[in-house]
Scaffold this active site. Structure first.
Site, short mmCIF file in Angstrom:
data_model
loop_
_atom_site.label_atom_id
_atom_site.label_comp_id
_atom_site.label_asym_id
_atom_site.label_seq_id
_atom_site.Cartn_x
_atom_site.Cartn_y
_atom_site.Cartn_z
N HIS A 174 -1.07 12.09 -26.95
CA HIS A 174 -1.40 10.75 -26.42
C HIS A 174 -2.27 9.98 -27.41
CE1 HIS A 174 -0.63 11.58 -21.82
NE2 HIS A 174 0.48 11.44 -22.51
N ARG A 229 -2.85 22.43 -12.82
CA ARG A 229 -1.87 21.43 -13.27
C ARG A 229 -2.17 20.92 -14.68
NH1 ARG A 229 1.14 16.37 -10.22
NH2 ARG A 229 2.30 15.78 -12.09
N GLU A 255 9.49 18.60 -24.09
CA GLU A 255 8.80 18.96 -22.84
C GLU A 255 9.37 20.27 -22.28
OE1 GLU A 255 6.10 17.32 -21.85
OE2 GLU A 255 6.38 15.14 -21.89
N ARG A 313 0.80 -1.24 0.00
CA ARG A 313 0.00 0.00 0.00
C ARG A 313 0.83 1.28 0.00
NH1 ARG A 313 -3.36 -2.58 4.07
NH2 ARG A 313 -4.97 -3.78 3.00
N GLU A 356 -4.12 17.71 -9.99
CA GLU A 356 -4.72 18.20 -11.23
C GLU A 356 -6.22 18.51 -11.10
OE1 GLU A 356 -3.07 16.40 -14.90
OE2 GLU A 356 -5.11 16.54 -15.68
N HIS A 415 7.39 9.67 -26.82
CA HIS A 415 6.44 10.54 -26.12
C HIS A 415 6.76 12.02 -26.39
CE1 HIS A 415 3.74 12.16 -23.11
NE2 HIS A 415 4.75 12.81 -22.58
N HIS A 426 -0.71 17.25 -25.08
CA HIS A 426 -0.82 15.82 -24.73
C HIS A 426 -2.13 15.19 -25.18
CE1 HIS A 426 2.74 16.70 -22.41
NE2 HIS A 426 2.84 15.44 -22.03
N LYS A 485 3.17 11.92 -10.73
CA LYS A 485 2.27 11.11 -11.59
C LYS A 485 2.99 9.81 -11.93
CE LYS A 485 -0.80 14.33 -14.05
NZ LYS A 485 -1.19 14.88 -15.37
N ASN A 488 -0.39 19.63 -19.44
CA ASN A 488 -0.84 18.67 -20.46
C ASN A 488 -0.92 19.31 -21.85
OD1 ASN A 488 -2.95 15.98 -20.76
ND2 ASN A 488 -1.45 16.02 -19.12
N LYS A 503 7.67 23.45 -13.28
CA LYS A 503 6.80 22.32 -12.92
C LYS A 503 6.55 22.31 -11.41
CE LYS A 503 5.49 17.64 -13.68
NZ LYS A 503 5.57 16.38 -14.39
N1 LIG Z 1 4.93 11.08 -14.83
C1 LIG Z 1 5.02 12.18 -15.55
O1 LIG Z 1 4.76 13.30 -15.09
C2 LIG Z 1 5.52 12.08 -16.96
C3 LIG Z 1 5.92 13.25 -17.64
C4 LIG Z 1 6.39 13.13 -18.94
C5 LIG Z 1 6.50 11.87 -19.53
N2 LIG Z 1 6.13 10.78 -18.84
C6 LIG Z 1 6.29 9.45 -19.43
O2 LIG Z 1 7.68 9.23 -19.65
C7 LIG Z 1 7.83 8.28 -20.69
C8 LIG Z 1 8.90 8.72 -21.65
O3 LIG Z 1 10.12 8.84 -20.93
P1 LIG Z 1 11.51 8.90 -21.70
O4 LIG Z 1 11.41 9.80 -22.86
O5 LIG Z 1 12.53 9.14 -20.67
O6 LIG Z 1 11.63 7.45 -22.32
P2 LIG Z 1 12.33 6.10 -21.82
O7 LIG Z 1 12.26 5.95 -20.38
O8 LIG Z 1 11.78 5.03 -22.68
O9 LIG Z 1 13.85 6.34 -22.21
C9 LIG Z 1 14.18 6.51 -23.57
C10 LIG Z 1 15.32 5.57 -23.99
O10 LIG Z 1 16.55 6.07 -23.49
C11 LIG Z 1 17.28 5.04 -22.84
N3 LIG Z 1 18.08 5.70 -21.80
C12 LIG Z 1 17.63 6.24 -20.65
N4 LIG Z 1 18.63 6.88 -20.04
C13 LIG Z 1 19.72 6.72 -20.80
C14 LIG Z 1 21.06 7.19 -20.69
N5 LIG Z 1 21.45 7.98 -19.71
N6 LIG Z 1 21.93 6.83 -21.67
C15 LIG Z 1 21.52 6.07 -22.72
N7 LIG Z 1 20.27 5.62 -22.88
C16 LIG Z 1 19.39 5.96 -21.93
C17 LIG Z 1 16.23 4.10 -22.33
O11 LIG Z 1 16.73 2.81 -22.12
C18 LIG Z 1 15.20 4.14 -23.48
O12 LIG Z 1 15.59 3.26 -24.48
C19 LIG Z 1 6.48 8.14 -21.36
O13 LIG Z 1 5.90 6.93 -20.98
C20 LIG Z 1 5.68 9.29 -20.79
O14 LIG Z 1 4.31 9.02 -20.73
C21 LIG Z 1 5.63 10.85 -17.59
O1 LIG Z 2 2.86 16.27 -14.75
C1 LIG Z 2 1.87 16.54 -15.42
O2 LIG Z 2 0.81 16.90 -14.91
C2 LIG Z 2 1.91 16.42 -16.89
O3 LIG Z 2 0.89 16.52 -17.55
C3 LIG Z 2 3.24 16.17 -17.52
C4 LIG Z 2 3.17 15.43 -18.84
O4 LIG Z 2 4.32 15.80 -19.58
C5 LIG Z 2 3.21 13.91 -18.70
O5 LIG Z 2 3.35 13.31 -19.96
C6 LIG Z 2 2.09 13.28 -17.92
O6 LIG Z 2 2.36 11.93 -17.67
C7 LIG Z 2 0.78 13.33 -18.66
O7 LIG Z 2 -0.20 13.16 -17.72
P1 LIG Z 2 -1.60 12.46 -18.02
O8 LIG Z 2 -2.38 12.80 -16.79
O9 LIG Z 2 -2.15 13.08 -19.27
O10 LIG Z 2 -1.35 11.02 -18.16
ZN LIG Z 3 4.55 14.50 -21.30
#
Ligand SMILES: NC(=O)c1ccc[n+]([C@@H]2O[C@H](COP(=O)([O-])OP(=O)(O)OC[C@H]3O[C@@H](n4cnc5c(N)ncnc54)[C@H](O)[C@@H]3O)[C@@H](O)[C@H]2O)c1
Ligand SMILES: O=C(O)C(=O)C[C@@H](O)[C@H](O)[C@H](O)COP(=O)(O)O
Ligand SMILES: [Zn+2]
Length: 369
Positions: A253, A242, A186, A122, A238, A267, A249, A144, A246, A228
């Site tokens: 998305h 917040r 981003e 949990r 959100e 992404h 997105h 998130k 997006n 951010k």
């Molecule tokens: N939670 C949030 O607020 C939020 C915000 C934006 C994006 N996201 C999510 O993040 C994801 C995308 O993240 P991303 O762009 O980092 O992609 P990713 O995590 O897939 O990384 C991209 C690639 O880079 C490689 N890599 C990572 N670090 C490396 C390094 N230092 N050197 C060499 N290779 C490396 C990874 O193995 C992968 O192949 C999406 O799923 C998106 O929805 C979430």
């Molecule tokens: O942190 C946030 O809030 C964002 O919207 C950041 C985005 O870049 C990110 O891709 C996030 O995961 C999108 O959120 P979602 O709620 O649309 O899934």
């Molecule tokens: Zn994003």
């Protein structure tokens, strides 16, 4: 030298985002200060091979008992299957409620490991050690966490804030240029949302960052995290402001889901294209000047990021995209919600977007009727 940016607000405990160089090597003392019974690393196979031993060594050097579980690199790992595999491994390793998860990798690892940490017993603590630009400027901050399903992006998840974020600029040295540019999308988004001067800097003095220049990257990471942090601090879950994060997105998305979360668009690339579309749609609706939409597009394109559907090797159906957009988490009561623009640096949420106008726009953009 490091820069520390606090994140926190009403109802959630503050934590620090530390930005600097050499932080992977120093992770031990900073994680040990949180006093976990164990610190277990979740990473992907690529990142673990490059940086896993450095972080593991740092944790062990600080007296922490550790271990590593890896998932395949790439978006496909944000799945029920990999979530189950990670949780099962944490159980098999005998972690307890005071154990801590270290998410070492990009946004995929951060989102997956964060959700595992939210669910395990949990909820246990986790620390984000983002190794992509995208993860340093965005996904490691704000709590998130999520996985995808074939029905859509990030539809299963939880808000679970990390206890600490360590953004090591040196870790970006091994990042392929496509991934640097993805993260840059981003960063540009943050300028487009609320800081026109930052957007100008990104296309001018700071533009070397999009090609991996560490000094420009460090400034871009710091300013992005400040933006951010300020928004998340006002609205953790959100309820309002917040949603501005997006921008791009809802379109982005939908494109990612239509492409089956494959390699055709990262992404960040989807967000770049989505931001350009959001500005063009805003101009079409008379909400912002066409010159601002042109400037937004030029700034995105200058970083070799896509801005047009024609940049993607697929014909999209307008109705299929609208169906995806209607299933977005921001949509309420079947109405489309979009983040739209009044100008560069000034965006707002429209919770009642005319679906017919979006359909006509998508067809103008090249989607099939
Ligand atoms: N939670 C949030 O607020 C939020 C915000 C934006 C994006 N996201 C999510 O993040 C994801 C995308 O993240 P991303 O762009 O980092 O992609 P990713 O995590 O897939 O990384 C991209 C690639 O880079 C490689 N890599 C990572 N670090 C490396 C390094 N230092 N050197 C060499 N290779 C490396 C990874 O193995 C992968 O192949 C999406 O799923 C998106 O929805 C979430
Ligand atoms: O942190 C946030 O809030 C964002 O919207 C950041 C985005 O870049 C990110 O891709 C996030 O995961 C999108 O959120 P979602 O709620 O649309 O899934
Ligand atoms: Zn994003």
């Amino acid at each position: 030298m490091t820069t520390t940016i606090p994140v926190g607000g009403e109802g959630f405990a503050a934590y620090e985002v530390v930005v600097g160089r050499g932080l992977l090597k120093e992770a031990g003392a900073r994680v040990a200060a949180l006093k976990p019974t164990r610190a277990f690393i979740v990473s992907d196979e690529t990142v673990a091979a490059i940086h896993g031993e450095t972080v593991r060594g740092a944790l062990e050097g600080a007296g922490l008992t550790t271990g590593v579980v890896t998932v395949p690199a790439g978006e496909a790992s944000k799945s029920f299957e990999q979530l189950e595999a990670v949780l099962d491994r944490l159980l098999a390793e005998g972690l307890d409620r005071k154990s801590l998860v270290v998410a070492l990798g990009g946004g995929v690892v951060g989102d997956l490991a964060g959700l595992a940490a939210a669910l395990f017993m949990r909820g246990v603590d986790f620390v984000q050690v983002p190794t992509t630009l995208l993860a340093q400027v965005d996904s490691s901050v704000g709590g998130k966490t999520a996985i995808d399903t074939p029905r859509g992006k990030n539809l299963i998840g939880a808000f679970h804030q990390p206890r600490l974020v360590l953004a090591d600029i040196e870790a970006l040295a091994t990042l392929p240029v496509r991934q640097v540019r993805s993260g840059w999308a981003e960063v540009l988004k943050h300028g487009l949302i609320c800081d026109a001067a930052f957007f100008d800097w990104l296309g001018g003095e700071g533009k070397a960052g999009a090609e991996g220049d560490p000094d420009a990257l460090e400034r871009a990471v710091i300013r992005s995290v400040e933006i951010k942090s300020q928004i998340v601090g006002e609205d953790e879950k959100e309820a309002g402001r917040r949603a501005l994060l997006n921008l791009g997105h809802t379109f982005g998305h939908a494109l990612e889901a239509e492409l089956g979360f494959g390699d055709a668009l990262t992404h960040g690339e989807a967000v770049a294209l989505g931001c350009a579309m959001a500005f063009r749609f805003s101009a079409r609706q008379g909400l912002c000047a066409a010159t601002d939409a042109d400037k937004a597009e030029a700034g995105i394109r200058a970083a070799s990021l896509p801005t047009r559907l024609a940049d993607v090797d697929q014909v999209f159906s307008a109705d299929a995209l609208i169906g995806r957009m209607a299933g977005d988490k921001k949509a309420e009561g079947g109405r489309l919600t979009l983040i739209l623009a009044r100008a560069i640096g000034e965006v707002f949420t429209d919770k009642n977007v005319d679906a017919e106008a979006v359909r006509a726009f998508l067809i103008e953009e090249g989607a099939a009727a």
